[in-house]
Design an enzyme around this catalytic site. Sequence first.
Site, PDB file in Angstrom:
ATOM      1  N   ARG A 128       0.836  -1.207   0.000  1.00 46.31           N
ATOM      2  CA  ARG A 128       0.000   0.000   0.000  1.00 46.31           C
ATOM      3  C   ARG A 128       0.871   1.257   0.000  1.00 46.31           C
ATOM      4  O   ARG A 128       1.037   1.912  -1.009  1.00 46.31           O
ATOM      5  CB  ARG A 128      -0.949  -0.006   1.216  1.00 46.31           C
ATOM      6  CG  ARG A 128      -2.108   1.001   1.096  1.00 46.31           C
ATOM      7  CD  ARG A 128      -1.742   2.448   1.360  1.00 46.31           C
ATOM      8  NE  ARG A 128      -1.238   2.707   2.696  1.00 46.31           N
ATOM      9  CZ  ARG A 128      -0.813   3.881   3.117  1.00 46.31           C
ATOM     10  NH1 ARG A 128      -0.829   4.932   2.295  1.00 46.31           N
ATOM     11  NH2 ARG A 128      -0.333   4.035   4.336  1.00 46.31           N
ATOM     12  N   ASP A 129       1.462   1.588   1.120  1.00 43.24           N
ATOM     13  CA  ASP A 129       2.216   2.833   1.239  1.00 43.24           C
ATOM     14  C   ASP A 129       3.401   2.861   0.284  1.00 43.24           C
ATOM     15  O   ASP A 129       3.780   3.920  -0.216  1.00 43.24           O
ATOM     16  CB  ASP A 129       2.689   3.006   2.690  1.00 43.24           C
ATOM     17  CG  ASP A 129       3.289   4.376   2.941  1.00 43.24           C
ATOM     18  OD1 ASP A 129       2.755   5.359   2.401  1.00 43.24           O
ATOM     19  OD2 ASP A 129       4.283   4.471   3.673  1.00 43.24           O
ATOM     20  N   HIS A 140       7.563   4.513  11.956  1.00 44.33           N
ATOM     21  CA  HIS A 140       7.453   4.400  10.503  1.00 44.33           C
ATOM     22  C   HIS A 140       8.446   5.402   9.897  1.00 44.33           C
ATOM     23  O   HIS A 140       8.162   6.598   9.844  1.00 44.33           O
ATOM     24  CB  HIS A 140       6.004   4.757  10.114  1.00 44.33           C
ATOM     25  CG  HIS A 140       5.684   4.658   8.663  1.00 44.33           C
ATOM     26  ND1 HIS A 140       4.716   3.816   8.173  1.00 44.33           N
ATOM     27  CD2 HIS A 140       6.170   5.331   7.585  1.00 44.33           C
ATOM     28  CE1 HIS A 140       4.617   3.966   6.862  1.00 44.33           C
ATOM     29  NE2 HIS A 140       5.498   4.880   6.480  1.00 44.33           N
ATOM     30  N   HIS A 187      11.105   6.825   6.885  1.00 39.06           N
ATOM     31  CA  HIS A 187      11.612   6.866   5.510  1.00 39.06           C
ATOM     32  C   HIS A 187      13.119   7.089   5.591  1.00 39.06           C
ATOM     33  O   HIS A 187      13.630   7.619   6.568  1.00 39.06           O
ATOM     34  CB  HIS A 187      10.925   7.980   4.726  1.00 39.06           C
ATOM     35  CG  HIS A 187       9.509   7.650   4.345  1.00 39.06           C
ATOM     36  ND1 HIS A 187       9.026   7.775   3.066  1.00 39.06           N
ATOM     37  CD2 HIS A 187       8.470   7.194   5.085  1.00 39.06           C
ATOM     38  CE1 HIS A 187       7.755   7.406   3.030  1.00 39.06           C
ATOM     39  NE2 HIS A 187       7.395   7.053   4.249  1.00 39.06           N
ATOM     40  N   CYS A 221       7.146   9.998  -0.795  1.00 40.46           N
ATOM     41  CA  CYS A 221       6.032  10.873  -0.419  1.00 40.46           C
ATOM     42  C   CYS A 221       5.806  11.879  -1.542  1.00 40.46           C
ATOM     43  O   CYS A 221       6.682  12.699  -1.814  1.00 40.46           O
ATOM     44  CB  CYS A 221       6.311  11.600   0.895  1.00 40.46           C
ATOM     45  SG  CYS A 221       5.010  12.769   1.326  1.00 40.46           S
ATOM     46  N   ASN A 248      10.168   4.131   1.984  1.00 43.26           N
ATOM     47  CA  ASN A 248      10.187   3.615   3.344  1.00 43.26           C
ATOM     48  C   ASN A 248      11.463   2.808   3.562  1.00 43.26           C
ATOM     49  O   ASN A 248      12.049   2.283   2.627  1.00 43.26           O
ATOM     50  CB  ASN A 248       8.990   2.676   3.549  1.00 43.26           C
ATOM     51  CG  ASN A 248       7.666   3.378   3.460  1.00 43.26           C
ATOM     52  OD1 ASN A 248       7.238   4.020   4.395  1.00 43.26           O
ATOM     53  ND2 ASN A 248       7.013   3.258   2.305  1.00 43.26           N
TER      54      ASN A 248
END
Length: 309
Positions: free
Chosen positions: A23-24, A215, A217, A248, A257
């Site tokens: 997803r992300d 979380h 990056h 992003c 990530n």
Amino acid sequence: MNMNSNFFPPLPEQVKIVEVGPRDGLQNESTPISAVDKIALIEKLDAAGIDYIESGSFVSPKWVPQMATSTEVFEKLNRKPGVTYAALTPNMRGFEGAMAVNATEVAIFGAASESFSQKNINCSIEESLERFAPIMDAAKSANIKVRGYVSCVLGCPYEGDIAPEQVATVAEKLYKMGCYEISLGDTIGIGTPDKVIKMIQAVSARVPMNKLAVHFHDTYGQALTNIYAALQMGIKVVDSAIAGLGGCPYAKGASGNVATEDVVYMLNGLGIKTGIDFQALLKAGWFISDKLGKPPISKVSSAYLANKS
């Protein structure tokens, strides 16, 4: 045995990996990935022993075209017992879409930056949280767990540094709304360990440490160092993306990530249990990297590939 001794702060015996690549990660990749390939990736990840996989997002395909196949992914996925297949649901329509395909649980997101909230979802932080109230009510009625994200916890592309107390305020509101876990996201990857420690100190004064996740990056190459600092603080849940997928779209230069392969390699070296088959994990990363037509961002994965050739 992990690396605990008189010279090191105690580290957790076990860490849960929340895999956000499907997803992300994928939502910020420009190369379209079919539902069939997304399903194959998810099934390779759960076969590797990952028991929490963010599998899709129910958002407008106009804004996030890569997630347009989320309904098909959830409908056709061969689900493994004991694995959570989660969906991001930014509004009630998204929540209803996730429920229609039996997502295991859902996630909502707020920002610690007013500017980022306005640029990202065109409303204030307070307004964004108010929008989630009906989702929380519906999830409670349906006995569905809700995970909360806070973005820009260590810095914002528009405002620069973000005060730890501001992060704590947003995290606490999400927690009090009913989110069982709050994931603290360094959206643009500018954090360093000292900032991580101060931020977690502020947040954990208002939300229990065992309800927090991180979380990171890896824009400035600090993600693993920041995770290690978070582990020393008592964090036991880490978000990561297979092959270092993502970025992003609202933050220039923000790379993907932190790679799941790199995180698991570090945790294995520390003697911390994850329940993940590392070789199977590497293969999952190679699979999706081939589909994207690029090498994995994971340094560990690249090193293994070089040693194979």
